[in-house]
Design a protein around this motif. Structure first.
Motif, PDB file in Angstrom:
ATOM      1  N   ARG A   4      -2.213  53.832  -4.130  1.00  0.00           N
ATOM      2  CA  ARG A   4      -2.598  52.551  -3.544  1.00  0.00           C
ATOM      3  C   ARG A   4      -1.563  51.471  -3.834  1.00  0.00           C
ATOM      4  NH1 ARG A   4      -4.631  48.497  -6.107  1.00  0.00           N
ATOM      5  NH2 ARG A   4      -5.297  49.756  -7.873  1.00  0.00           N
ATOM      6  N   ARG A  95       0.408  38.416   0.616  1.00  0.00           N
ATOM      7  CA  ARG A  95      -0.135  37.909  -0.641  1.00  0.00           C
ATOM      8  C   ARG A  95      -1.329  38.747  -1.111  1.00  0.00           C
ATOM      9  NH1 ARG A  95      -4.209  34.035  -1.474  1.00  0.00           N
ATOM     10  NH2 ARG A  95      -4.009  32.789  -3.376  1.00  0.00           N
ATOM     11  N   GLU A  96      -2.198  39.137  -0.185  1.00  0.00           N
ATOM     12  CA  GLU A  96      -3.321  39.999  -0.572  1.00  0.00           C
ATOM     13  C   GLU A  96      -2.803  41.293  -1.192  1.00  0.00           C
ATOM     14  OE1 GLU A  96      -7.253  39.342   0.371  1.00  0.00           O
ATOM     15  OE2 GLU A  96      -5.899  37.959  -0.679  1.00  0.00           O
ATOM     16  N   ARG A  99      -1.441  40.626  -4.607  1.00  0.00           N
ATOM     17  CA  ARG A  99      -2.503  40.428  -5.594  1.00  0.00           C
ATOM     18  C   ARG A  99      -2.978  41.745  -6.190  1.00  0.00           C
ATOM     19  NH1 ARG A  99      -6.615  36.219  -5.668  1.00  0.00           N
ATOM     20  NH2 ARG A  99      -8.121  37.264  -4.365  1.00  0.00           N
ATOM     21  N   THR A 100      -2.968  42.804  -5.374  1.00  0.00           N
ATOM     22  CA  THR A 100      -3.456  44.077  -5.887  1.00  0.00           C
ATOM     23  C   THR A 100      -2.406  44.789  -6.722  1.00  0.00           C
ATOM     24  OG1 THR A 100      -2.750  45.397  -4.018  1.00  0.00           O
ATOM     25  CG2 THR A 100      -4.873  44.344  -3.821  1.00  0.00           C
ATOM     26  N   VAL A 101      -1.155  44.308  -6.693  1.00  0.00           N
ATOM     27  CA  VAL A 101      -0.113  44.995  -7.460  1.00  0.00           C
ATOM     28  C   VAL A 101       0.593  44.040  -8.408  1.00  0.00           C
ATOM     29  CG1 VAL A 101       0.273  46.740  -5.697  1.00  0.00           C
ATOM     30  CG2 VAL A 101       1.634  44.674  -5.630  1.00  0.00           C
ATOM     31  N   ARG A 102      -0.172  43.041  -8.882  1.00  0.00           N
ATOM     32  CA  ARG A 102       0.471  42.037  -9.731  1.00  0.00           C
ATOM     33  C   ARG A 102       1.034  42.632 -11.003  1.00  0.00           C
ATOM     34  NH1 ARG A 102      -1.662  36.372 -10.864  1.00  0.00           N
ATOM     35  NH2 ARG A 102       0.296  36.499 -11.980  1.00  0.00           N
ATOM     36  N   GLU A 103       0.495  43.754 -11.449  1.00  0.00           N
ATOM     37  CA  GLU A 103       1.029  44.343 -12.679  1.00  0.00           C
ATOM     38  C   GLU A 103       2.324  45.095 -12.378  1.00  0.00           C
ATOM     39  OE1 GLU A 103      -1.289  45.621 -10.937  1.00  0.00           O
ATOM     40  OE2 GLU A 103      -1.080  47.785 -10.974  1.00  0.00           O
ATOM     41  N   GLN A 104       2.663  45.290 -11.098  1.00  0.00           N
ATOM     42  CA  GLN A 104       3.897  45.981 -10.730  1.00  0.00           C
ATOM     43  C   GLN A 104       5.035  44.998 -10.459  1.00  0.00           C
ATOM     44  OE1 GLN A 104       5.038  49.039 -10.438  1.00  0.00           O
ATOM     45  NE2 GLN A 104       3.171  49.945 -11.255  1.00  0.00           N
ATOM     46  N   TRP A 110       5.374  36.918  -7.588  1.00  0.00           N
ATOM     47  CA  TRP A 110       4.012  36.523  -7.206  1.00  0.00           C
ATOM     48  C   TRP A 110       3.924  35.018  -6.993  1.00  0.00           C
ATOM     49  CZ3 TRP A 110      -0.500  36.873  -5.191  1.00  0.00           C
ATOM     50  CH2 TRP A 110      -1.480  35.942  -5.527  1.00  0.00           C
ATOM     51  N   GLU A 111       4.486  34.266  -7.929  1.00  0.00           N
ATOM     52  CA  GLU A 111       4.343  32.816  -7.817  1.00  0.00           C
ATOM     53  C   GLU A 111       5.072  32.275  -6.601  1.00  0.00           C
ATOM     54  OE1 GLU A 111       4.836  30.538 -11.429  1.00  0.00           O
ATOM     55  OE2 GLU A 111       3.846  32.134 -12.557  1.00  0.00           O
ATOM     56  N   ASN A 114       2.972  33.156  -3.627  1.00  0.00           N
ATOM     57  CA  ASN A 114       1.760  32.340  -3.632  1.00  0.00           C
ATOM     58  C   ASN A 114       2.058  30.902  -3.212  1.00  0.00           C
ATOM     59  OD1 ASN A 114      -1.039  32.028  -4.173  1.00  0.00           O
ATOM     60  ND2 ASN A 114      -0.528  30.994  -6.094  1.00  0.00           N
ATOM     61  N   ARG A 115       3.192  30.372  -3.686  1.00  0.00           N
ATOM     62  CA  ARG A 115       3.573  29.017  -3.277  1.00  0.00           C
ATOM     63  C   ARG A 115       3.830  28.953  -1.777  1.00  0.00           C
ATOM     64  NH1 ARG A 115       6.678  28.769  -8.020  1.00  0.00           N
ATOM     65  NH2 ARG A 115       8.535  29.324  -6.834  1.00  0.00           N
ATOM     66  N   TYR A 117       2.477  30.798   0.490  1.00  0.00           N
ATOM     67  CA  TYR A 117       1.164  30.847   1.134  1.00  0.00           C
ATOM     68  C   TYR A 117       0.503  29.468   1.092  1.00  0.00           C
ATOM     69  CZ  TYR A 117      -3.838  31.927   1.469  1.00  0.00           C
ATOM     70  OH  TYR A 117      -5.170  31.937   1.807  1.00  0.00           O
TER      71      TYR A 117
END
Lengths: 329, 483
Positions: A4, A95-96, A99-104, A110-111, A114-115, A117
């Motif tokens: 996933r 972004r969605e 969000r599901t792979v933020r640990e990757q 990410w930031e 996100n900004r 978005y």
């Protein structure tokens, strides 16, 4: 890596690239509009219709709109949340997935995403767009380039990164086929000749929407023709948006993921990418025009889709179908 | 008083910062000096800065209304809550004692039920607890730990005594805010940290990972540990992902896992990989559709079987809800005495059991003065605050209690302590509580402080984020005198 997660990295990257393509195409079309001598509604319609055709948005657009106007097309392709391939939707989807792979991915990636978005949602994007659409689209392309740089500089170049590369270059190859194909959809106004003033302007727009103008002129000094533009954007070895270049990166990413050497293949995706890579390696622009540019581009798009499908099958085959709701362009 | 505090009213409450109007408690003195120099607009700028940083980092929870969810940040108050070191050490001892007893209680309840046989806890209380899982009678959990992570809510009464309001022994959330609030405060008030010796909280993720690894089946020294989340639409998803990142482990959804041969595997690009320990942030009911709720799409079919056979460890264990039931709560001080032979260090709030005839009569006669809580609800739902309730609400609860006496408990209204908080351009006293996070692994550890939740609505006693609550950074000081 979780299947996933691989899938999300792949789509995250595709959506970013897709948003960038839309921003480029709109930017260039805005500029072309400034050169357009005929400003009748019919001419405007002729001018914007190819954008919808290229982005395969035409059907949905005509369902919700009666006439094609510049404002309506830009709104639809940029901000319309009901249009699943609008820039806002693409960035939202990217972004969605992120969000599901933020640990990757790295926090910086990410930031930044996100900004972007938040900027498009209510943080000033609309305001900038109203001030100057051209500046807005450039700024957006800049921001998205920044994301690519952040990715390169802050994320481990391991499996997750390879899936990001795979998505990016597949989408980019696809987008270059679409930008080239735009010319197929644009009809030359009555009385204009192939190779004439309007024809050349249109081919230059194609180059510009791939950021390819300067690179192109280094090779074809002072001369623009459809033939040479197509050759450059399809077959150039080193230009990062040419189809050959992108397919080479796709093939490389696939082989790094499996660990298989590049002369061989360990799954269907690698076999297909290797074949497309060699075909492009041994193709001339003459043979492309012999079979017809539009037909060639169509076929290439189909082959890119096959690679994408085969990669999903190779690495994510046990994912539920319900999870695979993300779609090809 | 000057600056931000010039119109501050201490009121008839225990105030964390002021012992009397104008009398600053010693451990707040440096903070007071810094904040009284500050004017409202400077403070507003700092608030905006903190808020923007939360938003950009996506530290948000989703509120669903209309056709799309909106993301909100959990309101953060920039005035920290400060706890002197000695005061905290007392609290910490009390929490360790309490969690030790709760884990012993859970072992007992799922084995010999000595505490029932010896008449300390009535058997109907255990058997009727909604989250009691009789199917796990006689089952041994790894390392005999049931509650790996506990969030115990503490309040301070009129005299400032720390008192336990409730235990959360299933999937307590909020710890990510403890860590993020600290980061935000360090960015906004770096100088204050150089003046105060604030005990750090950053070891939480390491402590948690160590505890999770410790309970790996068969003592596996290199187990694969994952966080199981309901997914990105869960309001606590940010926290799940934050913890996975901080521990450097995978975050998975039910769809990423599959059970074969009673072993749990995750689906990776290189094939199936066995999972040893699952830090699950999904309630028991949703864990496994073949055992608990059939309609659960969040869980993993076969997971409970793998767990029962000892091939995978779950944290927290299944069935811990019997210990954080609000009726069971009443018996915790008795448990401490029974299992440990000690007096409770932290007292309970006086509690009336409506299942008891005498208590019920008192409760029904005094509903307007009491707080009534449903035994199995959390998040501030299913609660009646008598003095603030309408006649209809009171009557609704009266009928509900009569219909289901086991389903409720009642407590006197406690005016939680207040802490100066910034609300709409002025600093005013607002009620707060404290949720420390207790981890049990090889040893029991608690990061200093915890989450201070604040009821930002004027006069409100409900601190839950779903009911207009926010949070504050909580500073436990090193080597500070008790005031």
């Amino acid at each position: 890596m979780l299947s996933r997660v691989a899938d999300s990295c792949y789509w995250l990257s595709r959506y970013i690239e897709r948003a960038e393509t839309s921003a480029r195409i709109l930017d260039v079309n805005m500029q072309l509009l400034l050169d357009l001598e005929d400003s009748s509604p019919e001419a405007i319609q002729r001018h914007w219709q190819p954008v919808l055709a290229t982005l395969e948005d035409q059907e949905l657009f005509t369902k919700t709109h009666d006439t094609i106007t510049a404002d309506a097309v830009m709104e639809f392709v940029t901000f319309d949340k009901k249009n699943p391939s609008s820039i806002v939707s693409c960035i939202g989807n990217a972004r969605e997935n992120a969000r599901t792979v933020r640990e990757q991915i790295s926090s910086e990636m990410w930031e930044q995403l996100n900004r972007t978005y938040l900027y498009l949602r209510d943080g000033g994007g609309r305001h900038d767009f109203q001030d100057s659409p051209i500046d807005f689209y450039r700024r957006l392309v800049d921001i998205l380039h920044g994301f690519q740089g952040t990715t390169d500089a802050t994320m481990t170049h391991g499996e997750g990164w390879d899936f990001l590369q795979l998505g990016k270059y597949l989408e980019r190859a696809d987008s270059t086929t679409r930008v080239l194909d735009i010319k197929y959809h644009i009809l030359l106004p009555k009385g204009e000749q192939v190779g004439g003033h309007v024809d050349v302007t249109q081919w230059m727009a194609v180059l510009r929407s791939c950021s390819a103008m300067e690179a192109y002129f280094k090779i074809n000094v002072g001369h623009v023709s459809g033939w040479q533009v197509a050759e450059f954007l399809i077959l150039h070895d080193e230009f990062p948006r040419s189809i050959r270049f992108c397919v080479d990166r796709v093939d490389g990413a696939l082989h790094r993921i499996s660990g298989c050497d590049r002369a061989h293949f360990s799954n269907e995706a690698e076999r297909l990418s290797g074949m497309l890579k060699s075909n492009l390696g041994y193709t001339t622009i003459e043979s492309v025009f012999q079979q017809g540019l539009h037909q060639f581009l169509d076929k290439t798009q189909a082959r890119l889709n096959e690679i994408s499908g085969a990669a999903t099958k190779a690495y994510c085959y046990w994912m539920d179908e319900s999870a695979q709701t993300q779609v090809q362009a | 008083m000057k600056g931000l505090f010039k119109d501050y009213e201490v009121g008839d409450f225990f105030d964390e910062m002021f012992s009397a109007p104008g009398q600053v408690r010693p451990h707040y003195d440096l903070l007071y000096q810094r904040f009284q120099e500050m004017e409202v607009d400077e403070f507003e700028r700092k608030c905006a800065l903190a808020e923007k940083s939360y938003l950009n980092q996506g530290i948000t929870f989703t509120v669903y209304s209309g056709d799309e969810g909106t993301e909100r940040i959990f309101p953060f108050d920039l005035i920290p809550r400060i706890i002197p070191g000695k005061e905290w050490d007392h609290v910490e001892r009390g929490l360790v004692q309490r969690l030790t007893a709760l884990n012993m209680f859970l072992h007992d309840v799922y084995h010999d039920q000595r505490i029932v046989k010896e008449g300390i806890v009535p058997s109907e209380i255990v058997n009727s607890a909604k989250h009691f899982r009789p199917e796990f009678m006689g089952f041994d959990v790894p390392r005999n730990i049931y509650i790996h992570v506990c969030g115990t809510d503490l309040i301070r009464d009129r005299q400032g005594n720390y008192t336990v309001l409730e235990d959360n022994g299933r999937c307590p959330s909020g710890v990510s805010y403890v860590l993020e609030n600290r980061q935000a405060m360090k960015r906004v008030f770096p100088k204050l940290f150089t003046k105060y010796a604030v005990r750090p909280v950053d070891r939480y993720a390491q402590d948690l990972l160590a505890a999770l690894r410790y309970c790996a089946p068969g003592g596996n020294p290199d187990p694969t540990v994952v966080v199981l989340t309901p997914g990105i639409y869960n309001s606590a998803y940010f926290e799940h992902s934050f913890l996975a990142r901080s521990m450097g482990i995978e975050i998975v959804t039910g769809n990423d896992l599959v059970v074969q041969n009673s072993r749990v595997y995750m689906k990776t690009t290189k094939g199936l990989k066995q999972v040893d320990v699952i830090y699950r942030r999904i309630d028991d009911d949703f864990l496994d559709p073949t055992v608990f709720r059939k309609d659960s799409v969040l869980g993993v079919p076969g997971l409970v079987e793998a767990y029962s056979k000892g091939y995978v460890a779950l944290a927290n264990s299944i069935g811990t809800g019997v210990a954080d039931d609000k009726v069971t709560y009443y018996y915790v001080p008795k448990m401490i005495k029974f299992y440990l032979g000690e007096d409770p260090i932290l007292p309970n709030v006086d509690t009336y059991l409506t299942s008891d005839d005498t208590d019920r009569k008192y409760v029904l006669d005094n509903l307007e003065k009491l707080v009534v809580k449903a035994a199995n609800e959390s998040g501030g739902y299913g609660m009646l605050i008598g003095p603030h309730a309408t006649k209809e609400q009171v009557e609704k609860f009266r009928a509900a209690i009569i219909a289901d006496p086991r389903g409720y408990v009642a407590q006197p209204v406690i005016n939680l302590s207040r802490s100066p908080s910034y609300c709409d351009g002025a600093v005013e006293g607002r009620h707060i509580d404290l949720r420390p996070y207790i981890i049990s692994g090889e040893k029991t550890s608690i990061i200093p402080g915890g989450l201070t939740r604040v009821a930002l609505r004027k006069g409100s006693l409900v601190v839950n984020s779903s009911q207009g609550g926010g949070s504050k950074d909580t500073w436990v000081l090193d080597g500070e005198e008790e005031d």
